[in-house]
Design an enzyme around this catalytic site. Sequence first.
Site, mmCIF file in Angstrom:
data_model
loop_
_atom_site.group_PDB
_atom_site.id
_atom_site.type_symbol
_atom_site.label_atom_id
_atom_site.label_comp_id
_atom_site.label_asym_id
_atom_site.label_seq_id
_atom_site.Cartn_x
_atom_site.Cartn_y
_atom_site.Cartn_z
ATOM 1 N N ARG A 307 0.854 -1.308 0.103
ATOM 2 C CA ARG A 307 0.076 0.088 0.046
ATOM 3 C C ARG A 307 0.790 1.236 0.194
ATOM 4 N NH1 ARG A 307 -3.976 -2.072 4.123
ATOM 5 N NH2 ARG A 307 -6.026 -2.494 2.940
ATOM 6 N N LEU A 311 0.178 2.944 -5.476
ATOM 7 C CA LEU A 311 -0.852 3.856 -5.318
ATOM 8 C C LEU A 311 -0.461 5.374 -4.730
ATOM 9 C CD1 LEU A 311 -3.913 1.763 -4.318
ATOM 10 C CD2 LEU A 311 -3.365 2.753 -6.637
ATOM 11 N N VAL A 429 -9.200 1.682 -5.033
ATOM 12 C CA VAL A 429 -8.653 0.239 -5.153
ATOM 13 C C VAL A 429 -7.634 0.036 -3.933
ATOM 14 C CG1 VAL A 429 -8.813 0.056 -7.652
ATOM 15 C CG2 VAL A 429 -6.841 0.983 -6.504
ATOM 16 N N GLU A 430 -7.377 -1.138 -3.937
ATOM 17 C CA GLU A 430 -6.659 -1.753 -2.531
ATOM 18 C C GLU A 430 -7.293 -1.081 -1.159
ATOM 19 O OE1 GLU A 430 -2.524 -1.204 -2.701
ATOM 20 O OE2 GLU A 430 -2.309 -2.595 -4.738
ATOM 21 N N GLY A 431 -8.512 -1.071 -1.014
ATOM 22 C CA GLY A 431 -9.125 -0.662 0.234
ATOM 23 C C GLY A 431 -9.574 0.728 0.082
#
Length: 751
Positions: A307, A311, A429-431
């Site tokens: 993370r 991003l 995305v990714e949470g």
Amino acid sequence: MPLATLIGRWAMQPFSKALPPLGDTERAALEAGTVGFEGQLFAGRPDFDALTAAGPNQLSAREEAFLANEVPALCRMLDDHAIDQAHDLPPEVWRFLREKRFFGMIIPEAFGGLGFGHYAHATVVARIASVNVATAVTVMVPNSLGPAELLLRYGTDAQKDHYLPRLADGRELPCFGLTSPYAGSDAAAIPDRGVLVEREFQGRRTRGFLVDFDKRYITLAPVATVVGLAFHAVDESQRELGITCALIPVPHEGMAIGRRHRPMDSAFMNGPIHGRQVFVPMDWVIGGEAQVGQGWRMLMECLAAGRAISLPALGSAMQQTALYVSNAYGQIREQFGLPVGKFHAVAGLVAQMSAQLYATDAARRFTAAALDKGERPSVASAILKVQLTEAGRRAVNHGMDILGGKGIISGPSNLLGVAYRQAPIAITVEGANILTRALIVFGQGAVRCHPHVLEEMAAVQAKDEAALGRALIAHGRHVARNLWHSLFGAPVRGDPPEALAGEARLIARMSAKYALTADLAMGLLGGKLKRMELLSARLGDVLAHLYLASACVWRYRVDAAPELLPFAQAAIRLQLDEAGKILRDLYANLPTPGRRLLGALVLRRTAHLAPLRDVQLMALAELLRTRPDVVARLVPDLSEPGPGGLRDLMQAMALGARLGDETAALNKVLRRTRSLDEAACSASDPALALAYLQAADKVIQVDDFEGPARNADGSAGLSAPAAPPVPPVPSAPPPSARPPERTTPPRVPAT
């Protein structure tokens, strides 16, 4: 009986009720990763020597060469508008990405990859994203959460030897299927199930799983040659074995790659994957049979670092591009006889963008340095994902406001329109950020970063009264110390840079106030705090702003760039001011009697945390307009793209820099004469002046396209509206028709 045991015995029952037992998925998420400097902030005791011990970001000679050669070569191939219109990367770009091993950045050289560190990996993504987001996403997915990283950490030797060289050189293109139609943010609840069976496979009896699944939002799925898949594994008796990750080659019987999704009409590949009665041999489970049921732990441990890389790099690239575009366009575009960048409303926005960028990029680089030293800071990674992607969206929004009409006309010369449309993708995305803010940053931070809560939870679960008592005594001392520091001032631990000594004191004091507030909220609300998401989100936001402010201190130390001191000071002030506002809002919303008194006590001596003054903002804006070297330090990842508006703007700025102060007089003559040639003749170097004026005019112009045909008399050839045609009755369902998505796939027979 020792005092600790007495306290533990008295507290065991109420704490057992207040702390519900953790499920396996929650435990895996909480235990994933490590705790870094954010833990010191949560404890109210930031040590600035520990902060600077992370050292500067470092690149190997191979990484520097790649950033100096392959990355610029790729960026010059990227025409943002053309790629957006084609909805795909050009064939020569796909070929270049494979040949130069962009898909194998995280794969070690021993397997044919580039073997780059986290900082180099993030820098590559940021530089590509500064000119074309779709290409950056295409590069980042194989290098982030997915088959390559899972294989490196958990794969068997046979799996590594087979897949890693093929992933490194692009013979295999991976995707990873986690999200299901009925399990998005609650990813652990995926309904996809695989039953343990034994089947005839490739001529022999083979143990494996028979899996039914529906996945969507899967980036690179339409072009993938190997699918990473997460599913719930069960044995023959339907006993849960846990989430399991496997690799499935494309094609494979029973699995179908669906039609393409178009996230905000972006050009990167994305789509659904469906599977019915798909046999997955045990050898295809990542890590083999020993890792059956360990998939959720694998994913959480990979996300703890992941993370913080891709991003956030996208968000930083959006900020850097938006700042450069806003500042440069503000110097070229004139209205009312002045460059629009000199109007205070515009200058103030640009100055705020620069201070925000200094802070967010400092946090991104600081965390990358920690990652390269072997840390896996899960809470800091969640902070970066939220803060960098949100900052990228804000910066692009501000840039669009400054561009005005120029920003909203699509075409090759548009400067930010594609990024504006795609900004929500990184947010989601990714949470999704709304989930990460509300549940993860503080929810995970309260357990992992707090110096005593994890010990207390472990003691309660073990029914160890003495351990609980010792933890509570230490916790009490911790609260008392932070109360004292909140009321009377916190000492500065370590040796921050002398130029930022005052800012370091403010960070230390705000950290103590935050630590005390977190303990008060947890103590007064107990388990209810987890459900009061607006309060927990505020607590997470304060921790995030403290982390960004502290990273500015680190950045100023390692950069050794005194010309950026005003930006460092402004960045810290903005972050601490925001943290103070959020704490005041939090105390105003605590559902407890005496909240106003508590807030007044804890937040006393914070009146000096005022926003940046207008005069400070104007000083920053003046530096941005007059110091190209300062701008270059703030936007180090901005790359030169292929043809289009951004390259036109860069060329105009380069010519303007050669003209120097003459541009103002030149524009004044142009306003009077309305002639580029006449205005250029007034300059000391007419050829250079004309080149600049033509380049600036190209920046100011927008694109136009063929309109409706016109009649002979010049009127628009628009016919009267006709009755809508009756659609024909199809003889068969169209290709996109699918049965309604089920909440749970049908049960797979055991034999």
